[in-house]
Design a protein around this motif. Structure first.
Motif, PDB file in Angstrom:
ATOM      1  N   GLY A 125       0.834  -1.190   0.000  1.00  0.00           N
ATOM      2  CA  GLY A 125       0.000   0.000   0.000  1.00  0.00           C
ATOM      3  C   GLY A 125       0.867   1.237   0.000  1.00  0.00           C
ATOM      4  N   LEU A 126       0.332   2.329  -0.549  1.00  0.00           N
ATOM      5  CA  LEU A 126       1.082   3.584  -0.638  1.00  0.00           C
ATOM      6  C   LEU A 126       0.153   4.735  -0.307  1.00  0.00           C
ATOM      7  CD1 LEU A 126       3.554   5.323  -1.497  1.00  0.00           C
ATOM      8  CD2 LEU A 126       2.680   5.194  -3.847  1.00  0.00           C
ATOM      9  N   ILE A 127       0.595   5.598   0.608  1.00  0.00           N
ATOM     10  CA  ILE A 127      -0.121   6.832   0.918  1.00  0.00           C
ATOM     11  C   ILE A 127       0.760   7.999   0.511  1.00  0.00           C
ATOM     12  CG2 ILE A 127      -1.160   8.273   2.696  1.00  0.00           C
ATOM     13  CD1 ILE A 127      -1.716   5.810   4.332  1.00  0.00           C
ATOM     14  N   LEU A 128       0.228   8.900  -0.323  1.00  0.00           N
ATOM     15  CA  LEU A 128       0.908  10.132  -0.701  1.00  0.00           C
ATOM     16  C   LEU A 128       0.303  11.245   0.147  1.00  0.00           C
ATOM     17  CD1 LEU A 128       1.080   9.602  -4.562  1.00  0.00           C
ATOM     18  CD2 LEU A 128       2.786   9.020  -2.811  1.00  0.00           C
ATOM     19  N   CYS A 129       1.109  11.795   1.048  1.00  0.00           N
ATOM     20  CA  CYS A 129       0.603  12.647   2.125  1.00  0.00           C
ATOM     21  C   CYS A 129       0.588  14.126   1.768  1.00  0.00           C
ATOM     22  CB  CYS A 129       1.436  12.426   3.387  1.00  0.00           C
ATOM     23  SG  CYS A 129       1.493  10.716   3.935  1.00  0.00           S
ATOM     24  N   GLY A 130       0.118  14.450   0.573  1.00  0.00           N
ATOM     25  CA  GLY A 130      -0.087  15.843   0.212  1.00  0.00           C
ATOM     26  C   GLY A 130       1.062  16.478  -0.537  1.00  0.00           C
ATOM     27  N   ALA A 144      -2.174   2.440  -8.662  1.00  0.00           N
ATOM     28  CA  ALA A 144      -3.445   2.083  -8.043  1.00  0.00           C
ATOM     29  C   ALA A 144      -3.972   0.743  -8.550  1.00  0.00           C
ATOM     30  CB  ALA A 144      -4.475   3.188  -8.293  1.00  0.00           C
ATOM     31  N   GLN A 145      -3.592   0.352  -9.741  1.00  0.00           N
ATOM     32  CA  GLN A 145      -3.987  -0.945 -10.273  1.00  0.00           C
ATOM     33  C   GLN A 145      -3.210  -2.082  -9.626  1.00  0.00           C
ATOM     34  OE1 GLN A 145      -3.333  -0.468 -14.484  1.00  0.00           O
ATOM     35  NE2 GLN A 145      -5.221   0.718 -14.802  1.00  0.00           N
ATOM     36  N   ALA A 146      -2.004  -1.762  -9.111  1.00  0.00           N
ATOM     37  CA  ALA A 146      -1.138  -2.795  -8.539  1.00  0.00           C
ATOM     38  C   ALA A 146      -1.294  -2.925  -7.030  1.00  0.00           C
ATOM     39  CB  ALA A 146       0.321  -2.500  -8.883  1.00  0.00           C
ATOM     40  N   ILE A 147      -1.449  -1.799  -6.333  1.00  0.00           N
ATOM     41  CA  ILE A 147      -1.542  -1.794  -4.873  1.00  0.00           C
ATOM     42  C   ILE A 147      -2.543  -0.719  -4.444  1.00  0.00           C
ATOM     43  CG2 ILE A 147       0.803  -2.655  -4.467  1.00  0.00           C
ATOM     44  CD1 ILE A 147       1.687   0.228  -3.975  1.00  0.00           C
ATOM     45  N   PRO A 148      -3.098  -0.817  -3.233  1.00  0.00           N
ATOM     46  CA  PRO A 148      -3.959   0.264  -2.762  1.00  0.00           C
ATOM     47  C   PRO A 148      -3.192   1.588  -2.705  1.00  0.00           C
ATOM     48  CG  PRO A 148      -4.233  -1.692  -1.399  1.00  0.00           C
ATOM     49  CD  PRO A 148      -3.059  -1.965  -2.293  1.00  0.00           C
ATOM     50  N   LEU A 149      -3.810   2.632  -3.232  1.00  0.00           N
ATOM     51  CA  LEU A 149      -3.191   3.953  -3.279  1.00  0.00           C
ATOM     52  C   LEU A 149      -4.143   4.959  -2.656  1.00  0.00           C
ATOM     53  CD1 LEU A 149      -1.029   5.991  -4.300  1.00  0.00           C
ATOM     54  CD2 LEU A 149      -2.310   6.071  -6.462  1.00  0.00           C
ATOM     55  N   TRP A 150      -3.641   5.722  -1.680  1.00  0.00           N
ATOM     56  CA  TRP A 150      -4.408   6.780  -1.049  1.00  0.00           C
ATOM     57  C   TRP A 150      -3.745   8.125  -1.318  1.00  0.00           C
ATOM     58  CZ3 TRP A 150      -3.487   2.119   1.419  1.00  0.00           C
ATOM     59  CH2 TRP A 150      -4.618   1.386   1.815  1.00  0.00           C
ATOM     60  N   LEU A 151      -4.568   9.139  -1.545  1.00  0.00           N
ATOM     61  CA  LEU A 151      -4.090  10.492  -1.783  1.00  0.00           C
ATOM     62  C   LEU A 151      -4.582  11.395  -0.664  1.00  0.00           C
ATOM     63  CD1 LEU A 151      -5.055  10.785  -5.575  1.00  0.00           C
ATOM     64  CD2 LEU A 151      -2.963   9.793  -4.593  1.00  0.00           C
ATOM     65  N   MET A 152      -3.688  12.154  -0.096  1.00  0.00           N
ATOM     66  CA  MET A 152      -4.031  13.093   0.973  1.00  0.00           C
ATOM     67  C   MET A 152      -3.805  14.514   0.462  1.00  0.00           C
ATOM     68  SD  MET A 152      -2.419  13.201   4.853  1.00  0.00           S
ATOM     69  CE  MET A 152      -3.272  11.714   5.395  1.00  0.00           C
ATOM     70  N   HIS A 153      -4.630  15.446   0.908  1.00  0.00           N
ATOM     71  CA  HIS A 153      -4.469  16.831   0.498  1.00  0.00           C
ATOM     72  C   HIS A 153      -3.260  17.471   1.175  1.00  0.00           C
ATOM     73  CE1 HIS A 153      -9.044  16.875  -0.337  1.00  0.00           C
ATOM     74  NE2 HIS A 153      -8.384  16.766  -1.470  1.00  0.00           N
ATOM     75  N   GLY A 154      -2.571  18.342   0.423  1.00  0.00           N
ATOM     76  CA  GLY A 154      -1.533  19.182   0.990  1.00  0.00           C
ATOM     77  C   GLY A 154      -1.934  20.636   0.878  1.00  0.00           C
ATOM     78  N   LEU A 169      -8.337   7.619 -11.176  1.00  0.00           N
ATOM     79  CA  LEU A 169      -7.059   6.933 -10.973  1.00  0.00           C
ATOM     80  C   LEU A 169      -7.229   5.552 -10.349  1.00  0.00           C
ATOM     81  CD1 LEU A 169      -4.894   9.864  -9.540  1.00  0.00           C
ATOM     82  CD2 LEU A 169      -4.954   9.010 -11.891  1.00  0.00           C
ATOM     83  N   GLY A 170      -8.386   5.308  -9.733  1.00  0.00           N
ATOM     84  CA  GLY A 170      -8.554   4.082  -8.966  1.00  0.00           C
ATOM     85  C   GLY A 170      -7.969   4.204  -7.576  1.00  0.00           C
ATOM     86  N   ALA A 171      -7.747   5.438  -7.127  1.00  0.00           N
ATOM     87  CA  ALA A 171      -7.204   5.702  -5.792  1.00  0.00           C
ATOM     88  C   ALA A 171      -8.321   6.142  -4.862  1.00  0.00           C
ATOM     89  CB  ALA A 171      -6.119   6.772  -5.879  1.00  0.00           C
ATOM     90  N   ARG A 172      -7.962   6.415  -3.609  1.00  0.00           N
ATOM     91  CA  ARG A 172      -8.927   6.901  -2.637  1.00  0.00           C
ATOM     92  C   ARG A 172      -8.374   8.132  -1.947  1.00  0.00           C
ATOM     93  NH1 ARG A 172     -12.810   2.423  -0.060  1.00  0.00           N
ATOM     94  NH2 ARG A 172     -12.886   0.986  -1.837  1.00  0.00           N
ATOM     95  N   LEU A 173      -9.243   9.106  -1.709  1.00  0.00           N
ATOM     96  CA  LEU A 173      -8.857  10.275  -0.942  1.00  0.00           C
ATOM     97  C   LEU A 173      -8.856   9.929   0.540  1.00  0.00           C
ATOM     98  CD1 LEU A 173     -10.699  13.302  -2.601  1.00  0.00           C
ATOM     99  CD2 LEU A 173      -8.253  12.769  -2.657  1.00  0.00           C
ATOM    100  N   LEU A 174      -7.840  10.381   1.219  1.00  0.00           N
ATOM    101  CA  LEU A 174      -7.688  10.127   2.640  1.00  0.00           C
ATOM    102  C   LEU A 174      -7.691  11.471   3.361  1.00  0.00           C
ATOM    103  CD1 LEU A 174      -7.159   7.785   4.657  1.00  0.00           C
ATOM    104  CD2 LEU A 174      -4.718   8.235   4.366  1.00  0.00           C
ATOM    105  N   ALA A 175      -8.749  11.736   4.091  1.00  0.00           N
ATOM    106  CA  ALA A 175      -8.838  13.010   4.785  1.00  0.00           C
ATOM    107  C   ALA A 175      -7.838  13.064   5.931  1.00  0.00           C
ATOM    108  CB  ALA A 175     -10.254  13.224   5.314  1.00  0.00           C
ATOM    109  N   ALA A 176      -7.277  14.235   6.150  1.00  0.00           N
ATOM    110  CA  ALA A 176      -6.260  14.397   7.182  1.00  0.00           C
ATOM    111  C   ALA A 176      -6.776  15.314   8.283  1.00  0.00           C
ATOM    112  CB  ALA A 176      -4.990  14.986   6.562  1.00  0.00           C
TER     113      ALA A 176
END
Length: 275
Positions: A54-59, A90-100, A114-121
């Motif tokens: 899994g990968l989270i991109l934190c903004g 996102a097709q290979a692993i769960p991907l979350w996007l966080m706002h910066g 993208l097949g990703a999910r927004l992750l509220a911070a």
């Protein structure tokens, strides 16, 4: 791994399987003028697809974001390439996007495309290393009163609706001017004001019953020792990515796994060969 997005209030929880490795990265600032940084990050995504669960991109994934329609209608070449790389991930692993603070207008339309999910911070992660509070980090820079006032205004829903209703060309001009004003303001602010407030950090950890915080935003990667109501804690700061305008390129990520919370530099060091 629980793929449900977190609620926006502190205390929202994302549960991770004990045997999964989660990667976190932040402050890549993808854009048209940083081709080396873009390429380094795409290579990182390729490695994440192979090694992470899994990968989270934190903004601040992007240096600026003026609306999902900019990306979904006729994106410029660099942006189309960035979206393709994120979609592959996102097709290979769960991907979350966080706002910066640069890309807080990222929306559900883009995430779905993208097949990703927004992750509220901020968000609480339940991991094999215990509960961890995760955020972009700008929300904790509370000593910068003028920035926090600006942040509250631009994140008001009606303000965002008005901005997104403007023609794209107007939005580009407004975003460019806002960045210019921000750079000018930073030149006149003490560095400590633009860092996170220790008191705010302790309060946030206390509210979420965590002793560990991971965030980006400050571009000051480090591990800071904390004490929360007599308990020992840590604050991990994610690195920013810059491969175009510096003599010493920098980038990296943090992994959370059964091995612990570990910082990694990009590009990763090659493993020593057996003799």
């Amino acid at each position: 791994m629980n793929k449900t997005a977190c609620p926006g209030a502190p205390g929202g929880t994302l549960s991770l399987a004990a045997n999964h490795t989660l990667w976190l990265a932040s402050d890549i600032h993808l854009g048209a003028g940083v081709p080396r940084t873009n390429r380094a990050f795409y290579d990182f995504l390729a490695l994440a697809r192979q090694q992470a669960q899994g990968l989270i991109l934190c903004g601040d994934i992007f240096d600026a974001w003026i609306g999902d329609d900019h990306a979904l209608k006729q994106p410029p070449v660099w942006l189309a390439e960035a979206l393709d790389e994120l979609r592959l991930t996102a097709q290979a692993i769960p991907l979350w996007l966080m706002h910066g603070n640069r890309d807080f207008l990222l929306g559900q339309k883009l995430a779905q495309a993208l097949g990703a999910r927004l992750l509220a911070a901020p968000c609480r992660l339940d991991t094999c290393m215990g509960p961890i509070l995760l955020a972009h980090g700008d929300e904790y820079c509370t000593d910068d009163v003028s920035y926090q006032r600006f942040r509250r205004v631009v994140r008001t829903r009606w303000v965002q609706r008005v901005f997104l209703a403007l023609p794209l060309v107007w939005r580009r001009v407004i975003a460019h001017r806002a960045r210019a004003r921000s750079r000018l303001a930073h030149n006149h602010k003490p560095m400590q004001i633009m860092d996170v407030s220790p008191d705010t950090i302790i309060q946030a950890l206390r509210m979420t019953h965590c002793t560990t915080l991971i965030h980006g935003h400050t571009h000051r990667p480090a591990v800071h020792a904390l004490e929360i109501d007599g308990q020992v804690g840590q604050r991990h700061v994610l690195p920013d990515w810059e491969f175009d305008h510096v003599q010493l390129p920098r980038g990296g990520w943090i992994s959370i796994s059964a091995a612990g919370i570990q910082a990694h530099a990009w590009p990763p060091k090659a493993a020593p060969k057996d003799r």
